[in-house]
Design a protein around this motif. Structure first.
Motif, short mmCIF file in Angstrom:
data_model
loop_
_atom_site.label_atom_id
_atom_site.label_comp_id
_atom_site.label_asym_id
_atom_site.label_seq_id
_atom_site.Cartn_x
_atom_site.Cartn_y
_atom_site.Cartn_z
N PHE A 174 17.51 7.35 -6.90
CA PHE A 174 17.53 8.82 -6.76
C PHE A 174 16.49 9.46 -7.69
O PHE A 174 15.81 10.41 -7.30
CB PHE A 174 18.92 9.36 -7.06
CG PHE A 174 19.97 8.91 -6.08
CD1 PHE A 174 19.64 8.63 -4.76
CD2 PHE A 174 21.30 8.74 -6.46
CE1 PHE A 174 20.60 8.21 -3.84
CE2 PHE A 174 22.27 8.33 -5.56
CZ PHE A 174 21.91 8.06 -4.25
N LEU A 175 16.39 8.95 -8.92
CA LEU A 175 15.36 9.46 -9.83
C LEU A 175 13.97 9.16 -9.28
O LEU A 175 13.05 9.99 -9.38
CB LEU A 175 15.52 8.84 -11.23
CG LEU A 175 16.68 9.35 -12.08
CD1 LEU A 175 16.80 8.50 -13.34
CD2 LEU A 175 16.48 10.81 -12.46
N GLY A 176 13.82 7.96 -8.72
CA GLY A 176 12.53 7.57 -8.16
C GLY A 176 12.12 8.45 -6.99
O GLY A 176 10.94 8.79 -6.84
N GLU A 177 13.08 8.81 -6.15
CA GLU A 177 12.77 9.71 -5.03
C GLU A 177 12.21 11.03 -5.54
O GLU A 177 11.23 11.56 -5.01
CB GLU A 177 14.02 9.97 -4.18
CG GLU A 177 14.31 8.90 -3.15
CD GLU A 177 15.25 9.41 -2.06
OE1 GLU A 177 14.96 10.49 -1.50
OE2 GLU A 177 16.26 8.74 -1.80
N LYS A 179 0.82 -1.22 0.00
CA LYS A 179 0.00 0.00 0.00
C LYS A 179 0.85 1.27 0.00
O LYS A 179 0.65 2.20 0.79
CB LYS A 179 -0.97 0.00 1.19
CG LYS A 179 -1.99 -1.12 1.13
CD LYS A 179 -2.93 -1.08 2.32
CE LYS A 179 -4.07 -2.09 2.16
NZ LYS A 179 -3.59 -3.48 2.01
N VAL A 180 1.83 1.29 -0.91
CA VAL A 180 2.68 2.47 -1.09
C VAL A 180 2.64 2.87 -2.57
O VAL A 180 2.31 2.05 -3.43
CB VAL A 180 4.14 2.20 -0.66
CG1 VAL A 180 4.21 1.90 0.82
CG2 VAL A 180 4.77 1.08 -1.49
N PRO A 181 2.96 4.12 -2.89
CA PRO A 181 2.95 4.55 -4.29
C PRO A 181 4.10 3.94 -5.09
O PRO A 181 5.11 3.51 -4.53
CB PRO A 181 3.08 6.07 -4.21
CG PRO A 181 3.71 6.32 -2.88
CD PRO A 181 3.23 5.23 -1.97
N VAL A 182 3.93 3.93 -6.40
CA VAL A 182 4.96 3.41 -7.30
C VAL A 182 5.22 4.45 -8.38
O VAL A 182 4.31 5.17 -8.80
CB VAL A 182 4.52 2.07 -7.92
CG1 VAL A 182 3.29 2.24 -8.81
CG2 VAL A 182 5.65 1.43 -8.72
N ALA A 183 6.47 4.53 -8.83
CA ALA A 183 6.83 5.47 -9.88
C ALA A 183 7.79 4.81 -10.85
O ALA A 183 8.75 4.15 -10.45
CB ALA A 183 7.48 6.73 -9.30
N GLY A 184 7.52 4.98 -12.12
CA GLY A 184 8.42 4.47 -13.16
C GLY A 184 9.37 5.56 -13.61
O GLY A 184 8.98 6.72 -13.78
N VAL A 185 10.63 5.20 -13.80
CA VAL A 185 11.63 6.16 -14.28
C VAL A 185 12.36 5.57 -15.48
O VAL A 185 12.39 4.36 -15.68
CB VAL A 185 12.65 6.53 -13.17
CG1 VAL A 185 11.94 7.12 -11.97
CG2 VAL A 185 13.49 5.33 -12.75
#
Length: 277
Positions: A236-239, A96-102
């Motif tokens: 680092f990009l994901g942060e 239950k946390v967000p996800v991000a694609g880089v």
């Protein structure tokens, strides 16, 4: 961009399996807490989850401490990229946390620039290379895509921050791409912002040889540095992405940039069948 993350926690898990290297990192507040980069056979589906567990344990990180999961979406290996994206989406949903694609090429460019400057420290620390310009360095990441092609893009150095994108990720015929870069370099020189150095980083053995870059070298200072992707740069990009927001967990997909050969053959076969009706 959806699911705005206004109060992110301090730690983030990042994954990238788009290349021969399986990269996993735990980062927090722009710092690397733990990293595992396993290179060798592209058997990422077998090793990914055990390596994630190892990284979490080694950094003393539990799922409830995570503010999100970031993942390299390619371009790169079709199968490899799918593995990381599927794992990231599954873990983000379960925890239950967000996800991000880089972009994996963006991460390759940032890490490759750091490795290049470290290797060229005397040159970067005061001596002006021949044909160097006065503008920011350019970084051209390379991943071989066969048939004279490469997955590549163009970035400009942005101090200690992530490189600034100048051209999108794409699969490009290298002969044409080098001509485009040469024209862009001439234009930059005419405008007084010729890049200090052009860094080709990544899988440079095939596409970054002195012979292949000869005409570009006549216009500026060009260096090719072999580099294998490290998980920290995806982190680092994901942060950065997760502090601004996140992707829809169901809509996040790999960036293939083109159909796989199997998919292309299947489509041609289907189109042929339709034409016969």
């Amino acid at each position: 961009m959806t699911n705005e993350n206004k109060e992110p926690r301090k730690r983030f898990l990042s994954l990238d399996t788009s290349t021969a290297v399986l990269g996993v990192a735990i980062t927090g507040d722009g710092r690397l807490l733990h990293e595992i980069n396993a290179s060798g056979e592209r058997n990422h589906s077998v090793h990914l989850l055990p390596i994630i567990q190892e990284a979490l344990q080694a950094s003393g990180t539990t799922p409830d401490m995570l503010g999100g999961v970031s993942v390299g979406v390619g371009p790169g290996s079709y199968t490899g990229t799918r593995i990381a994206v599927t794992a990231a989406k599954t873990l983000a949903w379960a925890w239950k946390v967000p996800v991000a694609g880089v972009s994996s090429l963006h991460a390759l460019a940032w890490g490759g620039l750091g490795a290049a400057l470290a290797q060229q420290r005397p040159e970067a620390g005061g001596q002006v290379p021949e044909k160097a310009g006065n503008g920011p360095d350019w970084i051209i990441p390379l991943l071989d895509a066969r048939r004279g092609q490469a997955y590549t893009a163009l970035f400009a150095a942005n101090g200690d921050e992530s490189p600034k994108r100048l051209e999108p990720d794409a699969i490009r015929l290298m002969a044409d791409w080098l001509l485009q870069l040469e024209e862009r370099l001439k234009q930059a020189a005419a405008e007084g912002v010729k890049p200090r150095i052009l860094w080709f980083v990544g899988e440079t053995e095939l596409h970054g040889s002195e012979e292949s870059l000869r005409t570009l070298m006549e216009e500026g200072c060009v260096r090719a540095v072999p580099y294998e992707l490290e998980g920290r740069w995806t982190g680092f990009l994901g942060e950065e992405r997760l502090l601004a927001g996140s992707d829809d967990i169901h809509g996040l997909i790999p960036n293939y940039t083109q159909l796989s050969e199997a998919e292309a053959n299947l489509r041609r076969s289907s189109e042929g069948s339709l034409n016969k009706r």
